[in-house]
Write a protein that holds these residues in place. Sequence first.
Motif, PDB file in Angstrom:
ATOM      1  N   LYS A   2      13.148  88.710 -40.275  1.00 29.71           N
ATOM      2  CA  LYS A   2      11.957  87.821 -40.743  1.00 29.71           C
ATOM      3  C   LYS A   2      11.884  86.216 -40.146  1.00 29.71           C
ATOM      4  CE  LYS A   2      11.456  89.593 -45.467  1.00 29.71           C
ATOM      5  NZ  LYS A   2      11.377  89.606 -46.733  1.00 29.71           N
ATOM      6  N   LYS A   3      11.216  86.449 -38.913  1.00 28.33           N
ATOM      7  CA  LYS A   3      11.260  85.301 -38.069  1.00 28.33           C
ATOM      8  C   LYS A   3      10.079  84.131 -38.386  1.00 28.33           C
ATOM      9  CE  LYS A   3       9.160  85.252 -34.681  1.00 28.33           C
ATOM     10  NZ  LYS A   3       8.509  85.562 -32.866  1.00 28.33           N
ATOM     11  N   TRP A   4       9.251  84.483 -39.340  1.00 26.72           N
ATOM     12  CA  TRP A   4       8.032  83.447 -39.499  1.00 26.72           C
ATOM     13  C   TRP A   4       8.144  82.608 -40.863  1.00 26.72           C
ATOM     14  CZ3 TRP A   4       4.892  82.772 -35.581  1.00 26.72           C
ATOM     15  CH2 TRP A   4       4.665  83.554 -34.588  1.00 26.72           C
ATOM     16  N   THR A   5       7.830  81.435 -40.740  1.00 30.18           N
ATOM     17  CA  THR A   5       8.018  80.524 -42.049  1.00 30.18           C
ATOM     18  C   THR A   5       6.623  79.793 -41.951  1.00 30.18           C
ATOM     19  OG1 THR A   5      10.443  80.394 -41.696  1.00 30.18           O
ATOM     20  CG2 THR A   5       9.423  78.990 -43.163  1.00 30.18           C
ATOM     21  N   TYR A 321      11.228  73.622 -43.310  1.00 32.45           N
ATOM     22  CA  TYR A 321      12.585  73.819 -43.057  1.00 32.45           C
ATOM     23  C   TYR A 321      13.449  74.111 -44.447  1.00 32.45           C
ATOM     24  CZ  TYR A 321      17.564  72.318 -42.014  1.00 32.45           C
ATOM     25  OH  TYR A 321      18.824  72.490 -41.613  1.00 32.45           O
ATOM     26  N   MET A 322      12.943  73.896 -45.580  1.00 35.11           N
ATOM     27  CA  MET A 322      13.285  74.161 -46.833  1.00 35.11           C
ATOM     28  C   MET A 322      13.904  75.766 -46.995  1.00 35.11           C
ATOM     29  SD  MET A 322      11.678  72.297 -50.126  1.00 35.11           S
ATOM     30  CE  MET A 322       9.982  72.775 -49.854  1.00 35.11           C
ATOM     31  N   MET A 323      12.688  76.612 -46.274  1.00 33.32           N
ATOM     32  CA  MET A 323      12.922  78.036 -46.445  1.00 33.32           C
ATOM     33  C   MET A 323      13.999  78.370 -45.225  1.00 33.32           C
ATOM     34  SD  MET A 323      11.077  78.231 -48.910  1.00 33.32           S
ATOM     35  CE  MET A 323      11.617  79.971 -49.068  1.00 33.32           C
ATOM     36  N   ILE A 324      13.745  77.681 -44.079  1.00 37.58           N
ATOM     37  CA  ILE A 324      14.593  78.039 -42.964  1.00 37.58           C
ATOM     38  C   ILE A 324      15.887  77.731 -43.133  1.00 37.58           C
ATOM     39  CG2 ILE A 324      15.161  77.475 -40.536  1.00 37.58           C
ATOM     40  CD1 ILE A 324      12.098  76.753 -40.242  1.00 37.58           C
ATOM     41  N   SER A 325      16.145  76.812 -43.853  1.00 42.60           N
ATOM     42  CA  SER A 325      17.569  76.608 -44.244  1.00 42.60           C
ATOM     43  C   SER A 325      18.282  77.214 -45.411  1.00 42.60           C
ATOM     44  CB  SER A 325      17.915  75.068 -44.611  1.00 42.60           C
ATOM     45  OG  SER A 325      16.986  74.753 -45.687  1.00 42.60           O
ATOM     46  N   ARG A 327      17.262  80.350 -45.670  1.00 37.55           N
ATOM     47  CA  ARG A 327      17.589  81.439 -44.956  1.00 37.55           C
ATOM     48  C   ARG A 327      18.864  81.484 -44.300  1.00 37.55           C
ATOM     49  NH1 ARG A 327      13.183  82.514 -41.524  1.00 37.55           N
ATOM     50  NH2 ARG A 327      14.438  81.641 -39.904  1.00 37.55           N
ATOM     51  N   MET A 328      19.116  80.530 -43.574  1.00 35.31           N
ATOM     52  CA  MET A 328      20.280  80.209 -42.721  1.00 35.31           C
ATOM     53  C   MET A 328      21.800  80.279 -43.566  1.00 35.31           C
ATOM     54  SD  MET A 328      19.140  77.157 -40.269  1.00 35.31           S
ATOM     55  CE  MET A 328      20.743  76.878 -39.751  1.00 35.31           C
TER      56      MET A 328
END
Length: 334
Positions: A2-5, A321-325, A327-328
């Motif tokens: 899942k690459k899109w945010t 970044y809330m979602m990216i972090s 996921r990380m």
Amino acid sequence: MKKWTIGVDVGGTEIKFGLFGDSLKEKWFIPTNVSEHGSHILPEIAETIVDKCRIFGVDITNLAGVGMGLPGPVPDGNMVRGCVNLGWSNVAAARELSELLAGAFSCQPEDIPVRAANDANVAALGEMWLGGGKSCKSLIMVTLGTGVGGGVVIDGRIYNGASGCAGEIGHIICVDEKDITGNCSCGNRGCLEQIASATGIVKYARHYLDETDIPSVLRELLREKGNISTKDVFDAGKNGDEAAEQIIDTVTKYLGRALAGISAVINPECILIGGGVSAAGEYLREKVAHHFREQAFSELKNTPVRLAVLGNEAGIFGAAYMMISERMREDSIL
């Protein structure tokens, strides 16, 4: 993978969006439809997200989620309380948007994570990720605009507080009685917002000019135009106008005082100054840093004071970044 945010920044007049892959791929905005108590806002957000996803070939298999900044307290990542300029009261914004998107993508709401946070906190997170606080994981950001807002990031995460009101920097009572003009919009007296917001600076400038007889270009502007702006005050100060310099010194003294107090509690890696007033640039930053160092606890005096750099895009960066972090963190656990 899942690459899109997607990052969403909801304001009273417009809603900004950013589609992120490895970087910001597309940004756009729509007007905020506040009719019928804001009941159209979330459906219109969902509609424009679905349209952009179709254009870019994004579907449920590669959409990691949607982050959303909202102009009100959000204690739990979902429920926003008291968004007066949207007409909202106690709206489960994240859950409702997730359900709307799930209907459009023919999937379950849990397949499309949506997280919400206060817009100023989200902007601070965006500045931490790719802005003025890029090298830091813990920071304070103060935003100087029509009012004074702020955000707190600790260990790479927004700090909301018990009821979502952390970061209300503008309502720290720190102004001496002699420099207070009237009451704050919150009902208290002596709030930082009363002297460090764009409107507060102008009110204090007029108060100062009434109380002194120092010659100033600001007096001439008042006679010619009947009013002055925050930009007028800073332009005059940069040009050596004595009255303007005194006004700005007082404003930045109180701003430095408030930031010194917050720093004694948070101990941030850096402090950021954003919002429209920050257009005064290095002139403003240097004065705030000076007064901060004068009033800060000895071990905190060297905390860097910087300008925010993402401007109006900070919100979409932080929301994404809330979602990216998240996921990380999930990937690291797996």
